[in-house]
Each structure stands twice: as structure tokens, then as C-alpha cells.
Design an enzyme around this catalytic site. Structure first.
Site, PDB file in Angstrom:
ATOM      1  N   ASP B 142       0.842  -1.189   0.000  1.00  0.00           N
ATOM      2  CA  ASP B 142       0.000   0.000   0.000  1.00  0.00           C
ATOM      3  C   ASP B 142       0.880   1.244   0.000  1.00  0.00           C
ATOM      4  OD1 ASP B 142      -2.438   1.229  -0.119  1.00  0.00           O
ATOM      5  OD2 ASP B 142      -2.804   1.171   2.038  1.00  0.00           O
ATOM      6  N   HIS B 149      -3.821  13.717   1.694  1.00  0.00           N
ATOM      7  CA  HIS B 149      -4.100  12.738   2.746  1.00  0.00           C
ATOM      8  C   HIS B 149      -2.944  12.686   3.747  1.00  0.00           C
ATOM      9  CE1 HIS B 149      -5.273   9.044   4.773  1.00  0.00           C
ATOM     10  NE2 HIS B 149      -4.123   8.498   4.436  1.00  0.00           N
ATOM     11  N   GLU B 214     -10.690   4.001   3.778  1.00  0.00           N
ATOM     12  CA  GLU B 214      -9.698   4.699   2.963  1.00  0.00           C
ATOM     13  C   GLU B 214     -10.051   4.453   1.498  1.00  0.00           C
ATOM     14  OE1 GLU B 214      -5.598   3.988   4.219  1.00  0.00           O
ATOM     15  OE2 GLU B 214      -5.894   5.536   5.773  1.00  0.00           O
ATOM     16  N   GLU B 216      -9.258   4.230  -2.098  1.00  0.00           N
ATOM     17  CA  GLU B 216      -8.034   4.012  -2.872  1.00  0.00           C
ATOM     18  C   GLU B 216      -8.368   3.362  -4.204  1.00  0.00           C
ATOM     19  OE1 GLU B 216      -4.729   2.158  -0.923  1.00  0.00           O
ATOM     20  OE2 GLU B 216      -5.334   2.828   1.088  1.00  0.00           O
ATOM     21  N   ASP B 248      -9.340   0.448   2.056  1.00  0.00           N
ATOM     22  CA  ASP B 248      -8.377  -0.014   3.062  1.00  0.00           C
ATOM     23  C   ASP B 248      -8.900   0.355   4.444  1.00  0.00           C
ATOM     24  OD1 ASP B 248      -5.996  -0.912   4.203  1.00  0.00           O
ATOM     25  OD2 ASP B 248      -5.005   1.018   3.946  1.00  0.00           O
ATOM     26  N   ARG B 252      -8.417   3.523  13.527  1.00  0.00           N
ATOM     27  CA  ARG B 252      -7.491   4.621  13.854  1.00  0.00           C
ATOM     28  C   ARG B 252      -6.969   4.568  15.279  1.00  0.00           C
ATOM     29  NH1 ARG B 252      -6.085   5.750   8.813  1.00  0.00           N
ATOM     30  NH2 ARG B 252      -7.832   6.502   7.559  1.00  0.00           N
ATOM     31  N   GLN B 255      -4.331   1.997  15.291  1.00  0.00           N
ATOM     32  CA  GLN B 255      -3.206   2.507  14.495  1.00  0.00           C
ATOM     33  C   GLN B 255      -2.336   3.491  15.277  1.00  0.00           C
ATOM     34  OE1 GLN B 255      -4.488   4.249  10.784  1.00  0.00           O
ATOM     35  NE2 GLN B 255      -2.422   4.780  10.114  1.00  0.00           N
ATOM     36  N   LYS B 268      -4.969  -2.375  10.149  1.00  0.00           N
ATOM     37  CA  LYS B 268      -5.282  -2.422   8.726  1.00  0.00           C
ATOM     38  C   LYS B 268      -5.552  -3.842   8.222  1.00  0.00           C
ATOM     39  CE  LYS B 268      -3.811   1.904   7.523  1.00  0.00           C
ATOM     40  NZ  LYS B 268      -4.494   2.833   6.606  1.00  0.00           N
ATOM     41  N   THR B 272      -9.446  -5.757   3.749  1.00  0.00           N
ATOM     42  CA  THR B 272      -9.260  -4.770   2.684  1.00  0.00           C
ATOM     43  C   THR B 272     -10.199  -5.210   1.568  1.00  0.00           C
ATOM     44  OG1 THR B 272      -6.920  -4.551   3.276  1.00  0.00           O
ATOM     45  CG2 THR B 272      -7.581  -3.731   1.097  1.00  0.00           C
ATOM     46  N   GLU B 388     -10.220  12.495   8.145  1.00  0.00           N
ATOM     47  CA  GLU B 388     -10.001  13.796   7.518  1.00  0.00           C
ATOM     48  C   GLU B 388     -11.312  14.575   7.424  1.00  0.00           C
ATOM     49  OE1 GLU B 388      -7.403  13.405   3.854  1.00  0.00           O
ATOM     50  OE2 GLU B 388      -7.726  11.295   4.320  1.00  0.00           O
TER      51      GLU B 388
END
Lengths: 443, 443
Positions: B142, B149, B214, B216, B248, B252, B255, B268, B272, B388
């Protein structure tokens, strides 16, 4: 919980009709019986098959399976092993099948056995063999289970905070690259990439100047777990097939520049070397030892804590790193041993690695590889990486004949060795995990 | 350099004898022809096979191959595709074979074609199909190619230094977990793990409270490169088969506690999600655009720089994130769109990802998956992650009927969509990439 008890296959007085299994210092007595993927040198790729080490020979499992000598679990395991060109099918059957096959092989190789299930014609001399990576590795995860390594290397990258606050709580791990795992004996090119010289305003591009080793054990997963289903701590070892030696070659200059915030990438994924021989969990049973967490450190969260893990979760596996330079080889000098340590110093156990990896539901699959991380012990001569042994490159290693090393130079050859010995048990070993550094590709 | 030129298969006026390929707003006109792995709902696992989307139908490539309608490259590609249950064999043949097969399928599906190479009997309605992950993914990497971002999320984790010094020089990437890549439509459990609440002296253990998305794109590798052999920038796209959508999912809170120093891991690797449809590089050719590096930013090192990459290295792929809550569904409300952006804002191109990944000699293999990283655009409504969009959880998203979201709640369903449109070209799309959050496993 399925804990492997000591049984007849661990009897230190057992002898094999293969005479070399009794040779002084052999890694492969009848109490070991590790697996590899091999072929006779020069055979074509379709001939990769599974073998079991005994003394200086390999038992060709495909040849044995052709006679279908056993029944039940041992027969099922043998047929699965013989039908695959890698260990995955055998690994997928789980620990009881592997145990049944071990027992059948032990009985067939024992002194006085009829030499019908396994015959002398089934043996291939190790001297005539070449090896491949033992399994199709779906995913490779590298852990960081030595607090001594984490502290030593943290001091190089973050002098103000060598050991991060999470270390004593989380068995830190990250995903590595499966495609570039190679087997002992395969050489590799020095990697090229970006690094940021101290005081420079912009990165430089070129061959790594700080190429390092990492002394690790590799852990091959046996039976997998389903996505979404964590593996409890006392079931964790049921998902482990066995262990090998692993050298996680590392380009420290690339690593220092690239690793934030997502971790090491190109500094590690150019090559990872594993030993061909995988020593099973059952063979390692006599060398278990207590796992100890210092009283003044945080104790594990409940999901990483059990009486069994405390009593016998660690393994006393002796480890050694030998270095041979081109000058040493042209002088006919023996390899220089630059590190001696033991896996027993790890801060987190093998079972804690598996349970932590799956606690979020992540699925492990047969043939997946876990690395323990660099297994540095508490003293500096027990450090498993050059960046530690040389204090970040500031204190060169003194080699024979006045030669010195800070990091690896082209032509250097590094060999990892591992073995177990204990009063009342046989001495068993892992064989060698060797790799040689070729010059960088010209750019 | 093999750059795919526009050809007859991109002609926006081309029509198919499959009527639904001309439907207003379809993702799958005859100019697209993406690949998936499918079976009719309820068929057994041995029936997974390759299909190509046309309108609301799937061309069953195994059925077509049984008649062996073509010669040369197209025939070779078709037979490889039909003999495998995943896209790997077709991917391994490289871009010229894929291009030949595309041309043959285009000609066979075109309005006025004889309906002999592909017949109506070869079509399976998408409404009757289910899908699997398109390839056996050897390794999943990844990247982190949106500077927006990286800056937005860096602000949450490191308020003092959101964008690290390496970001503008290094296409940052890290290894992800291949085993837990699932296909659109598969739900997954909220992960459990360790997190460190602000101000707490020790971590807590439990279900993630900050579950995020996420947005992507996934990049499937076609022809691989040998270990030790880097891929130059202008050859990089020859190693790419095509693109899919990729979510993904990220915890948080896990993480923030685990990611130093080796990067994200359990936060993560629980799941996915990829879209079933892989849009080929050739189908994307009309939507290429210039890649722009702001003049006041560092310009790339030479290995990441080329005229072709500057002129046409970026892709204008429109992206959208839709959210559906249980309350919205029970009220019969439509999904709420929470983000709209484009891949053209990426700081590093697809070719730069491939070249950087291999510059140290790392080998890519057919079927390997690269993620672009979260593709946030320059403004906040273009952000591809909730952390975000909600300013780190401080400003809830306002959903219809007074509902709010900071992070994902159980039962929430997220759907990614992607499409390309440009004057003088057809509109093509990626279909959907959807996943639903199930409650955490009880602990």
C-alpha cells in the site's frame, strides 16, 4: 490446548540405522527429523519434493510414499507431503498429522527397524542436493520480539527515545515481502536506493553503504485460522508447523530515510534468506523453557497471558552468526563468529506473536512465515545485527588478520546457525542459513 | 517503452449488440471490457472463472474458449484466461496479450458482429453472478501517494510535523496483508485490539471505536520482474494489468498506538475490500493526463523522472464514497455521498510507484496488488477518509434526517465508485466496491 508432550521420539538414547545420524555434532540425529524442499543437483524444477534430514542424508518422501507403507494419520500426512512440491499441504493438516508422520519416520529410521517403510534406496546424500524455499509463503510478517534489539537499534534512529512506549505492551510486528524470500545459498545484489546523508539538504541515490544482517528465527504457520476468528493464546502453538533460521538483510541508510511513518520497505524487501530445514514444534519440545517478564515491567494484557505460556512458552535455541570475507576465504581462514545468543531472551513468545497477529481477526494460512525479529540478547556480544555490534557504525568489528568490518562489503558471506542442547535430551540443529552479497547493479 | 495508443477499441461511437452496453450511465460500455472472477450464484467453488463485463451482462470466457474462436495472441490469452480460476495466468502474459484479447472481444461484441466468436449463450446476467477476489495476490503493497491525505492524517498523529521530510522525495509505501483482501459485498467484523486512550497510563483492550475507510485505487501487476532487476520508469506501465477500487478499512485507535516504529499492522490487516472488476490499462488510455509537480516542491530524483510520465503519467479517474446507515436503509433513503475526488490529484504516479518499488531489486509478480493510498484531493470535501472529513473526529458528518457520523458504526455500509469521462471519449466505470461493518466478536 494441545501441548506436545515428550515421547519416544525425544529419547536421547535412540539411534538410527543411518550411521551418520550418530556423528558427533550432527544437526540431524533421529530426534530431529526436520523437513526441507529439495532435488538432486541438476534435476529440473518439476522434481522439487519434500525430504526429511537424517544425519548427512535426506529421506525422499516421494520415494517412501510410492510404497504407501503406513495407515491412518501418518499415511494421510505422507501422501499430502509427497503430492506437493512445497510443505504447504502437510502444514495445512495441522499438528496431529505432523506428529503421526514424525512417529512413523522415527520408527522406520530407528536402529533395528526392518528397513521396509524407509529403505537405504530412499536416501539422497545432502552433499548431492539443492534446496528451495520450504513453502509457498502467502504472507510474511516480521516481529520485533527482542527488547534488547529494539533498544539498541532505537538508540541509533531515535537517541532521545530508544524504546517507544508501546513496546512493552504490544508485540510489535509489520508486514514483510514474501516474493523476495530466498533460500540459503542464494546470493543477492546490494540494494540501490535513496538515503539522506547527515547534514545534507537533499537525498542521495546509490548503492546502500550500510548493509546489515538480522539474526532471526522464522516461524512457519501450519493450520490456518478463518478470517474474523482470533486464535487464543493456549491454542496458538497448534497453528505453528515449525521453525527455521532467517536473515532479514537490512539497508540501514535506506531504512533511516524511508521508515517514517509507515515502516521499513525497500530497506528490507530486496532479500530475506531462510534455512532450507524446518524443525518441527514437536522436535523442539525438550528445549522449552519458562517465559519471564521482569517484575518491574508491565505485565501482559489478559489475551497475551496464560499459565502455560509462563511455564513453557519460551525456547532455548542457541544461535550464532558467522562472517566470511573474501580475504578470509582466499587465506583459507575459518569463518569468524561475530555473535552468540539464544532465543530464550525474547520479550514476547512465539504463541504471543500468533495470538496478537490474529486478535483483530486477521487470518493466517498454511505456509505463512513469521519472523521473530532480530534476536539480540542482553549483552553486546549477543547482538544480532551489525548496527548494534558496531555501535551504529562507530566501533568496527575486529576480524582475523587485522581486517575490520562496520557494515557488509561485497563478497561478504554470512551464515546463521542454530541448535538446541540440554541435559537429558539430544542435541539437534537447524543446519545453515547462508547468503553472500554481490555488488550492486550499475546505475 | 510500450505506451498504449488510442485505437478502434476507444472509439466513443462504437456500439455493442448487447443492448444494455448502450444504457445511459452504464459503467460497462464496449469501450471498457473489464475482467472479473465470477460464478453463477450458488455454483460450487470449482466453477470460479473469468468474465468480461458488457452492459449488465458477463461474457463467460470459459464458454467462449471452448469454441477456440481466435488465433495468435488473442487465442493464447483467451486459453490462459479460461484455464485459470483467477486472473493470474492472463496477467502473466503481459500487456500485448491483454491488448490482443481486448481487440478480439471488442470485435466480437460490436454491433453487426456475426455473434459466432461470442454468442448470446455465453452471457451471464450480472444480476445472477457472485464474485471473488480477482487474482491470487502474492504480495499487497500500500502506497501513500496523496500529499493531501498525508498532510491531513499527519496532522492527527503528529500535529507538530504533519508532513515528514521524506514525503516529497520518496513514494512512501509499506507492505499490507494479502490474506485478508476480500471482494466487494463481503462484510467483516469490527476489529478488536489495543489502543491507548489520551491521558491513560496503560492501554485498553476492546473493539475499535474509530473505524474508518480509505478510498483508494488498487493496481494489479501483470508481467513481473526478476529479483534484482529494477523496472525503469518508462517501462513501468508494461508491468501493470489494470486497476480496481480498494477500501483499506482502518482502525485509527489501534493505528495510533501500534504504528511506531514499524508502521500500521493490526489496524489495517483485518480486511481490505476490492471491487470485482479490473479495468485494464488500455481501457484507461483516453483518460490520461499530465502529471504536475508544483514548481516550489522538490522535483523527483532522475529514476522517478521522464517526459512521458510528465506528459501523461496521471489518470483522471473520478471517485466517490457513499455511506448507508441502518437507519437510512430502514427509511428507504438513498446512500449519502460523503466524498467526491479524482485520482489526478495524486502526488506520485502509478509508474513511479512501480519503479520505486523495484529500484532496490524487489520482484513483483503477476497478481500482486498495489494500493495507491487514500486519494484525498486538495479540499476537505475531497478527503477519502473519515478522520479527515471529520477533522479527527471533532466535526461530525451531517447525514440526512439529522443523523451524524464521526467514525463507522455497526451496520454501516460503504460503497466506493469510480468512473472516467472526458470529451471525445466514452464514459467507463469500475462498478462498486462495497462492504458492511458487522459487530465485533464478543471478547
Amino acid at each position: 490446548m494441545h501441548t506436545i508432550a515428550l515421547n519416544a521420539t525425544h529419547d536421547p538414547s535412540a539411534r538410527s540405522w543411518v550411521a551418520s545420524a550418530q556423528a558427533e555434532g550432527t544437526d540431524f540425529p533421529i530426534q530431529n527429523l526436520p523437513y526441507a524442499v529439495f532435488r538432486r543437483r541438476g534435476e529440473d524444477a518439476a522434481r522439487w519434493r519434500l525430504g526429511v534430514a537424517i544425519g548427512d542424508q535426506i529421506v525422499d518422501l516421494r520415494a517412501v510414499a510410492a510404497r504407501a507403507p503406513w495407515h491412518g494419520n501418518a499415511a494421510q500426512a505422507l501422501q499430502a507431503a509427497a503430492a506437493d512440491s512445497r510443505l504447504n499441504a502437510l502444514m495445512a493438516l495441522g499438528s496431529e498429522a505432523a506428529s503421526a508422520l514424525r512417529r512413523a519416520l522415527f520408527d522406520a529410521l530407528r536402529e533395528g527397524a526392518a528397513q521396509q517403510a524407509v529403505t537405504p534406496a530412499d536416501l539422497v546424500p545432502q552433499a548431492d542436493a539443492e534446496y528451495d524455499v520450504p513453502a509457498r509463503i502467502g504472507d510474511y510478517t516480521d516481529f520485533y520480539t527482542s527488547i534488547h534489539h529494539a533498544t539498541n537499534i532505537g538508540r541509533q534512529f531515535r537517541p532521545d527515545q530508544p524504546l517507544l512506549p508501546n513496546y512493552q505492551w504490544v508485540p510489535i510486528g509489520y508486514h514483510g515481502r514474501a516474493s523476495s524470500v530466498v533460500v540459503s545459498g542464494q546470493s543477492f545484489r546490494r540494494p540501490v536506493g535513496q538515503s539522506m546523508p547527515p547534514g545534507s539538504a537533499q537525498p542521495q541515490f546509490g548503492a546502500s553503504r550500510r548493509l546489515d544482517i538480522e539474526l532471526e528465527l522464522g516461524v512457519f504457520i501450519g493450520a490456518g485460522n478463518a478470517l474474523g476468528e482470533p486464535v487464543p493464546l493456549d491454542a496458538a502453538e497448534d497453528h505453528v508447523f515449525g521453525l527455521c533460521l532467517l536473515n532479514d538483510w537490512s539497508a540501514r541508510d535506506l531504512q533511516g530515510w524511508e521508515y517514517q511513518p509507515l515502516g521499513p520497505f525497500l530497506s528490507k524487501n530486496f532479500a530475506t534468506t531462510v534455512s532450507p530445514w524446518v524443525v518441527t514444534m514437536e522436535a523442539l519440545a525438550p528445549y522449552r523453557t519458562a517465559w519471564d517478564r521482569p517484575q518491574d515491567h508491565p505485565q501482559p494484557l489478559p489475551y497475551l497471558e496464560s499459565a502455560h505460556n509462563r511455564a513453557a512458552g519460551a525456547f532455548d535455541i542457541q544461535l550464532q552468526v558467522d562472517l566470511s570475507t573474501p580475504r578470509m576465504r582466499s587465506a583459507g581462514a575459518a569463518d569468524a563468529t561475530i555473535c552468540r545468543t539464544s532465543y530464550r531472551h525474547a520479550y514476547w513468545t512465539l504463541a504471543q506473536m500468533v495470538t496478537h497477529h490474529t486478535v483483530n481477526g486477521c487470518n493466517l494460512q498454511p505456509g505463512d512465515l513469521l519472523g521473530t525479529g532480530t534476536l539480540s540478547g542482553p549483552t553486546l556480544d549477543q547482538a544480532g545485527a551489525l548496527i548494534e555490534l558496531t555501535l551504529g557504525g562507530k566501533q568496527p568489528l575486529q576480524l582475523p588478520d587485522g581486517e575490520q568490518r562496520v557494515f557488509l562489503e561485497d563478497g561478504d558471506r554470512v551464515t546463521l546457525r542454530g541448535w538446541c542442547e540440554r541435559s537429558g535430551a539430544a542435541r539437534i540443529g537447524f543446519g545453515a542459513c547462508a547468503g553472500e552479497v554481490l555488488p550492486a547493479r550499475s546505475i
